[in-house]
Design a protein around this motif. Structure first.
Motif, PDB file in Angstrom:
ATOM      1  N   ALA A 119       0.821  -1.208   0.000  1.00 63.33           N
ATOM      2  CA  ALA A 119       0.000   0.000   0.000  1.00 63.33           C
ATOM      3  C   ALA A 119       0.856   1.259   0.000  1.00 63.33           C
ATOM      4  O   ALA A 119       0.482   2.277  -0.599  1.00 63.33           O
ATOM      5  CB  ALA A 119      -0.928   0.000   1.212  1.00 63.33           C
ATOM      6  N   THR A 121      -7.289  -7.813   5.107  1.00 67.08           N
ATOM      7  CA  THR A 121      -7.475  -6.430   4.662  1.00 67.08           C
ATOM      8  C   THR A 121      -7.717  -5.505   5.839  1.00 67.08           C
ATOM      9  O   THR A 121      -7.139  -4.409   5.928  1.00 67.08           O
ATOM     10  CB  THR A 121      -8.666  -6.348   3.693  1.00 67.08           C
ATOM     11  N   THR A 179      -4.568  -4.974   7.761  1.00 64.97           N
ATOM     12  CA  THR A 179      -3.688  -4.080   7.000  1.00 64.97           C
ATOM     13  C   THR A 179      -4.139  -2.635   7.148  1.00 64.97           C
ATOM     14  O   THR A 179      -3.325  -1.718   7.318  1.00 64.97           O
ATOM     15  CB  THR A 179      -3.676  -4.491   5.515  1.00 64.97           C
ATOM     16  N   THR A 180      -5.448  -2.419   7.093  1.00 65.60           N
ATOM     17  CA  THR A 180      -5.985  -1.060   7.260  1.00 65.60           C
ATOM     18  C   THR A 180      -5.659  -0.511   8.641  1.00 65.60           C
ATOM     19  O   THR A 180      -5.248   0.658   8.777  1.00 65.60           O
ATOM     20  CB  THR A 180      -7.509  -1.076   7.046  1.00 65.60           C
ATOM     21  N   ARG A 215      -1.997   0.462   8.770  1.00 66.32           N
ATOM     22  CA  ARG A 215      -1.725   1.715   8.068  1.00 66.32           C
ATOM     23  C   ARG A 215      -2.204   2.919   8.867  1.00 66.32           C
ATOM     24  O   ARG A 215      -1.554   3.966   8.887  1.00 66.32           O
ATOM     25  CB  ARG A 215      -2.389   1.706   6.699  1.00 66.32           C
ATOM     26  N   GLN A 271     -10.264   1.214   3.084  1.00 63.83           N
ATOM     27  CA  GLN A 271     -10.267  -0.199   3.441  1.00 63.83           C
ATOM     28  C   GLN A 271     -10.485  -1.063   2.195  1.00 63.83           C
ATOM     29  O   GLN A 271      -9.820  -2.091   2.012  1.00 63.83           O
ATOM     30  CB  GLN A 271     -11.381  -0.428   4.453  1.00 63.83           C
ATOM     31  N   ASN A 278      -7.404  -1.192   0.201  1.00 67.35           N
ATOM     32  CA  ASN A 278      -6.411  -2.034   0.861  1.00 67.35           C
ATOM     33  C   ASN A 278      -6.613  -3.519   0.560  1.00 67.35           C
ATOM     34  O   ASN A 278      -5.681  -4.321   0.723  1.00 67.35           O
ATOM     35  CB  ASN A 278      -6.435  -1.797   2.373  1.00 67.35           C
ATOM     36  N   HIS A 331      -4.121  -4.299  -2.035  1.00 67.63           N
ATOM     37  CA  HIS A 331      -2.759  -4.407  -1.512  1.00 67.63           C
ATOM     38  C   HIS A 331      -2.585  -5.695  -0.703  1.00 67.63           C
ATOM     39  O   HIS A 331      -1.571  -6.388  -0.831  1.00 67.63           O
ATOM     40  CB  HIS A 331      -2.450  -3.187  -0.640  1.00 67.63           C
ATOM     41  N   SER A 332      -3.585  -6.022   0.094  1.00 71.48           N
ATOM     42  CA  SER A 332      -3.528  -7.236   0.895  1.00 71.48           C
ATOM     43  C   SER A 332      -3.564  -8.483   0.017  1.00 71.48           C
ATOM     44  O   SER A 332      -2.879  -9.478   0.293  1.00 71.48           O
ATOM     45  CB  SER A 332      -4.700  -7.257   1.882  1.00 71.48           C
TER      46      SER A 332
END
Length: 308
Positions: A28, A136, A139-140, A143, A288, A291, A294-295
């Protein structure tokens, strides 16, 4: 190159879980735009149910990582004529490197696909669990907050497959709290709640579930999902009456100044969340959603032999 399956978050050890989450955050941030771990790999994408975010995330992710795609619709495979899932998995494993699949039921079909070690299998959502959504979400959180450890999350609404995955994932980070507030008879499935509680005990975290919004603790995040989850059927005719008190609105968010709002989308404004919240400054729902892409790249890299 080793192949790893991701059917449930419980298929990951703690190091793998943290690696995927951190790797998703790195993707990300743009620091891995040069990485092509799927160069010449062939990724099959099978969706028996509708999908906007997950299907697009894994498709775009595979292409950006150097892979190639074969897509299947719900009626494309010979399982429809009686071939077993295990036989299907054996056949596909001679041609594909990864199969990303969204099924119509529990994990059994995915587990059957995974009865071989040449093709990685990714659960893109089953009836019981949505593991890539939880990755996800984590990951959010990484970040937004820098770390997941110690975060306090209030989940409001049905104890569906997103909630079960969130419980299995968040509970493995030290000092976290997950407060599930679900309508009566629509809570987290007992097996998932039990497994999450075991993780929480090991990690020094907390998972609890109640069926009201009384005595809410201080939290950093408020999370909800749509009330009519893909593939689910309500077992009471007056379910909307039971769900109505669990709407996320300004009155609820005002109880937690500074809290982040998450939603896995799609959203029905005016049902599980008001437009004022979903489109307001506290909402990270569309971040989200991005993401997930990205995830997905992190998951694909891990499944095809990415090392931590």
């Amino acid at each position: 190159m080793g192949r790893r399956h991701l059917i449930s978050l419980d298929d990951l050890d703690d190091d793998d879980l943290r690696w995927i989450v951190a790797r998703g955050a790195d993707y990300a941030a743009g620091s891995l735009d040069h990485v092509r771990p799927l160069h010449e790999a062939v990724v099959g994408v099978l969706f028996r149910k509708t999908s906007t975010r997950t299907r697009t995330a894994f498709s775009a992710g595979a292409l950006r990582l150097g892979g190639r795609l074969i897509t299947y619709g719900p009626g494309d495979l010979q399982e429809n004529t009686g071939e077993t899932a295990a036989d299907t998995g054996q056949v596909l494993s001679g041609m594909l490197d990864v199969l990303v699949a969204r099924t119509v039921g529990e994990e059994a079909e995915l587990r059957a696909y995974a009865e071989q070690d040449r093709m990685a299998v990714v659960n893109a959502m089953s009836a019981g669990e949505h593991p890539t959504q939880a990755l996800t979400d984590l990951t959010t959180l990484t970040r937004r907050f820098g770390v997941v450890d110690g975060l306090r999350v209030l989940y409001v609404g049905e104890g569906n497959n997103t909630a079960s995955a969130l419980a299995l994932g968040l509970s493995r980070f030290a000092g976290t709290e997950l407060h599930l507030r679900t309508p009566f008879d629509y809570g987290l499935a007992p097996d998932y709640l039990h497994r999450a509680t075991i993780h929480a005990k090991a990690a020094g975290s907390r998972v609890d579930q109640r069926h009201d919004l009384l005595d809410l603790p201080e939290v950093d995040v408020v999370y909800t999902t749509r009330w009519q989850t893909t593939g689910s059927v309500k077992h009471t005719s007056d379910w909307r009456t039971a769900f109505a008190p669990f709407q996320v609105n300004s009155a609820l968010m005002d109880r937690f100044p500074g809290a982040l709002f998450l939603h896995d989308l799609p959203a029905h404004r005016g049902e599980e969340v008001t437009a004022e919240v979903l489109d307001g400054p506290a909402s990270a729902a569309f971040e989200q959603a991005e993401n997930k892409y990205h995830s997905a790249r992190a998951v694909l890299e891990w499944c095809t032999g990415g090392v931590r």
